[in-house]
Design a protein around this motif. Structure first.
Motif, mmCIF file in Angstrom:
data_model
loop_
_atom_site.group_PDB
_atom_site.id
_atom_site.type_symbol
_atom_site.label_atom_id
_atom_site.label_comp_id
_atom_site.label_asym_id
_atom_site.label_seq_id
_atom_site.Cartn_x
_atom_site.Cartn_y
_atom_site.Cartn_z
ATOM 1 N N ALA A 117 0.950 -1.281 -0.022
ATOM 2 C CA ALA A 117 -0.067 -0.002 0.084
ATOM 3 C C ALA A 117 0.802 1.110 0.057
ATOM 4 O O ALA A 117 0.655 2.273 -0.812
ATOM 5 C CB ALA A 117 -0.951 -0.010 1.274
ATOM 6 N N ALA A 118 1.826 1.184 0.561
ATOM 7 C CA ALA A 118 2.780 2.305 0.897
ATOM 8 C C ALA A 118 3.395 2.624 -0.589
ATOM 9 O O ALA A 118 3.475 3.742 -0.914
ATOM 10 C CB ALA A 118 3.839 2.076 1.845
ATOM 11 N N SER A 119 4.069 1.577 -1.254
ATOM 12 C CA SER A 119 4.664 1.489 -2.316
ATOM 13 C C SER A 119 3.644 2.251 -3.556
ATOM 14 O O SER A 119 4.048 2.992 -4.351
ATOM 15 C CB SER A 119 5.198 0.031 -2.980
ATOM 16 O OG SER A 119 6.064 0.000 -2.001
ATOM 17 N N ILE A 120 2.442 1.633 -3.563
ATOM 18 C CA ILE A 120 1.394 2.015 -4.194
ATOM 19 C C ILE A 120 1.077 3.484 -4.398
ATOM 20 O O ILE A 120 1.117 4.300 -5.316
ATOM 21 C CB ILE A 120 0.118 1.290 -4.437
ATOM 22 C CG1 ILE A 120 0.322 -0.029 -4.800
ATOM 23 C CG2 ILE A 120 -0.893 1.721 -5.129
ATOM 24 C CD1 ILE A 120 -0.822 -1.211 -4.650
ATOM 25 N N ASP A 121 0.894 3.922 -3.167
ATOM 26 C CA ASP A 121 0.559 5.104 -2.774
ATOM 27 C C ASP A 121 1.871 6.299 -3.298
ATOM 28 O O ASP A 121 1.401 7.313 -3.683
ATOM 29 C CB ASP A 121 0.376 5.484 -1.213
ATOM 30 C CG ASP A 121 -0.128 6.929 -0.825
ATOM 31 O OD1 ASP A 121 -1.034 7.375 -1.517
ATOM 32 O OD2 ASP A 121 0.426 7.632 0.030
ATOM 33 N N GLN A 122 2.957 5.715 -2.955
ATOM 34 C CA GLN A 122 4.038 6.555 -3.298
ATOM 35 C C GLN A 122 4.166 6.639 -4.764
ATOM 36 O O GLN A 122 4.361 7.988 -5.537
ATOM 37 C CB GLN A 122 5.098 6.242 -3.056
ATOM 38 C CG GLN A 122 6.857 6.943 -3.060
ATOM 39 C CD GLN A 122 7.751 6.395 -2.638
ATOM 40 O OE1 GLN A 122 7.832 5.083 -2.094
ATOM 41 N NE2 GLN A 122 9.016 7.072 -2.691
ATOM 42 N N ARG A 161 3.340 9.758 -9.993
ATOM 43 C CA ARG A 161 2.792 9.867 -11.375
ATOM 44 C C ARG A 161 1.804 10.698 -11.952
ATOM 45 O O ARG A 161 1.868 11.464 -12.774
ATOM 46 C CB ARG A 161 2.313 8.321 -11.651
ATOM 47 C CG ARG A 161 1.703 8.075 -13.133
ATOM 48 C CD ARG A 161 1.430 6.995 -13.442
ATOM 49 N NE ARG A 161 0.877 6.832 -15.065
ATOM 50 C CZ ARG A 161 0.421 5.835 -15.446
ATOM 51 N NH1 ARG A 161 0.294 4.753 -14.889
ATOM 52 N NH2 ARG A 161 0.121 5.783 -16.702
ATOM 53 N N TYR A 162 0.769 10.951 -10.727
ATOM 54 C CA TYR A 162 -0.072 12.144 -10.860
ATOM 55 C C TYR A 162 0.023 13.132 -10.369
ATOM 56 O O TYR A 162 -0.833 14.271 -10.226
ATOM 57 C CB TYR A 162 -1.422 11.197 -10.448
ATOM 58 C CG TYR A 162 -1.895 10.235 -11.216
ATOM 59 C CD1 TYR A 162 -2.759 10.537 -12.218
ATOM 60 C CD2 TYR A 162 -1.791 8.895 -10.830
ATOM 61 C CE1 TYR A 162 -3.447 9.580 -13.094
ATOM 62 C CE2 TYR A 162 -2.497 8.065 -11.588
ATOM 63 C CZ TYR A 162 -3.130 8.455 -12.824
ATOM 64 O OH TYR A 162 -3.810 7.390 -13.725
ATOM 65 N N GLU A 163 1.466 13.619 -9.890
ATOM 66 C CA GLU A 163 1.738 14.553 -9.056
ATOM 67 C C GLU A 163 0.744 15.096 -8.200
ATOM 68 O O GLU A 163 0.346 16.228 -7.925
ATOM 69 C CB GLU A 163 1.898 15.763 -10.265
ATOM 70 C CG GLU A 163 3.073 15.482 -11.102
ATOM 71 C CD GLU A 163 3.132 16.454 -12.242
ATOM 72 O OE1 GLU A 163 2.299 17.525 -12.205
ATOM 73 O OE2 GLU A 163 4.010 16.263 -13.063
ATOM 74 N N GLY A 164 0.764 14.484 -6.916
ATOM 75 C CA GLY A 164 0.151 14.565 -5.597
ATOM 76 C C GLY A 164 -1.415 13.709 -5.710
ATOM 77 O O GLY A 164 -1.426 12.709 -5.259
ATOM 78 N N ASP A 165 -2.501 14.543 -6.314
ATOM 79 C CA ASP A 165 -3.750 13.850 -6.032
ATOM 80 C C ASP A 165 -3.896 12.866 -7.298
ATOM 81 O O ASP A 165 -3.478 12.922 -8.379
ATOM 82 C CB ASP A 165 -4.749 14.827 -6.362
ATOM 83 C CG ASP A 165 -5.864 14.999 -5.139
ATOM 84 O OD1 ASP A 165 -5.788 14.379 -4.247
ATOM 85 O OD2 ASP A 165 -6.817 15.847 -5.351
ATOM 86 N N TYR A 166 -4.350 11.917 -6.923
ATOM 87 C CA TYR A 166 -4.816 10.593 -8.121
ATOM 88 C C TYR A 166 -6.005 9.980 -7.879
ATOM 89 O O TYR A 166 -6.731 10.054 -6.627
ATOM 90 C CB TYR A 166 -3.430 9.557 -7.986
ATOM 91 C CG TYR A 166 -3.358 8.848 -6.383
ATOM 92 C CD1 TYR A 166 -4.266 7.803 -5.897
ATOM 93 C CD2 TYR A 166 -2.408 9.346 -5.593
ATOM 94 C CE1 TYR A 166 -4.043 7.253 -4.759
ATOM 95 C CE2 TYR A 166 -2.282 8.979 -4.276
ATOM 96 C CZ TYR A 166 -3.155 7.679 -3.996
ATOM 97 O OH TYR A 166 -2.982 7.161 -2.791
ATOM 98 N N PRO A 167 -6.730 9.279 -8.700
ATOM 99 C CA PRO A 167 -7.966 8.881 -8.473
ATOM 100 C C PRO A 167 -7.635 7.421 -7.657
ATOM 101 O O PRO A 167 -7.092 6.692 -7.708
ATOM 102 C CB PRO A 167 -8.250 8.262 -10.154
ATOM 103 C CG PRO A 167 -7.010 8.571 -10.827
ATOM 104 C CD PRO A 167 -6.123 9.167 -10.214
ATOM 105 N N GLU A 168 -8.806 7.509 -6.965
ATOM 106 C CA GLU A 168 -8.905 6.395 -5.876
ATOM 107 C C GLU A 168 -9.094 4.902 -6.520
ATOM 108 O O GLU A 168 -8.575 4.030 -6.241
ATOM 109 C CB GLU A 168 -10.371 6.559 -4.918
ATOM 110 C CG GLU A 168 -10.055 7.535 -4.035
ATOM 111 C CD GLU A 168 -11.243 7.833 -3.226
ATOM 112 O OE1 GLU A 168 -12.194 6.848 -3.013
ATOM 113 O OE2 GLU A 168 -11.441 8.840 -2.491
ATOM 114 N N GLU A 169 -9.760 4.963 -7.789
ATOM 115 C CA GLU A 169 -9.788 3.571 -8.538
ATOM 116 C C GLU A 169 -8.342 3.132 -8.954
ATOM 117 O O GLU A 169 -8.214 1.822 -9.002
ATOM 118 C CB GLU A 169 -10.649 3.978 -10.204
ATOM 119 C CG GLU A 169 -12.138 4.480 -9.694
ATOM 120 C CD GLU A 169 -12.192 5.809 -9.348
ATOM 121 O OE1 GLU A 169 -11.253 6.605 -9.369
ATOM 122 O OE2 GLU A 169 -13.345 6.172 -8.901
ATOM 123 N N ALA A 170 -7.506 4.040 -9.282
ATOM 124 C CA ALA A 170 -5.999 3.636 -9.689
ATOM 125 C C ALA A 170 -5.603 2.934 -8.456
ATOM 126 O O ALA A 170 -4.826 1.861 -8.486
ATOM 127 C CB ALA A 170 -5.187 4.811 -9.934
#
Length: 133
Positions: free
Chosen positions: A32-37, A42-51
């Motif tokens: 989870a930490a790796s995915i979040d980072q 990739r999305y420069e901060g905010d990313y879609p929750e679905e990803a």
């Protein structure tokens, strides 16, 4: 595969479900930490929750499959009997280390990838209070 093993072997081995959860917890927290980072970069901060949800579900499925496979192999070759040769202090140290790792990884997930060392030694009291809330 994890739910399959729980359904199939759960009646014979009542401690199967907690062992699957405890075995996977540190790996899932690290995933989870790796995915979040990586999504934050990739999305420069905010990313879609679905990803995040999709990536975590795939990694969770792979982890459950590997966990079930290892539990099945361990039961087949009776690896649990090796635990009788481990001293009590070694087992206590192992479970204490698992607890500390769980806390540290959960802290990393909650603070968007910052480790507890980065937060507490930063000297920023606002960041420390925000991390503890």
């Amino acid at each position: 595969s994890g739910p399959f093993y729980i359904l199939r072997l759960g009646r014979d081995i009542p401690a199967l479900y907690p062992s699957i959860d405890l075995f996977l917890a540190p790996f899932m927290a690290r995933a989870a930490a790796s995915i979040d980072q990586s999504l934050s970069e990739r999305y420069e901060g905010d990313y879609p929750e679905e990803a995040f949800f999709g990536s975590f579900c795939v990694l969770s499925g792979i982890g459950m499959f590997l966990s079930g496979l290892l539990l099945h192999l361990g039961a087949t070759f009776k690896l649990a009997n090796l635990g009788t040769f481990l001293p009590y202090s070694v087992l206590c140290g192992f479970f204490s280390a698992v607890g500390v790792l769980l806390w540290a990884l959960a802290f990393t997930v909650d603070t968007s990838g910052k480790t507890w060392q980065e937060v507490f030694f930063s000297g920023d009291s606002e960041l420390i209070l925000e991390s503890l809330m």
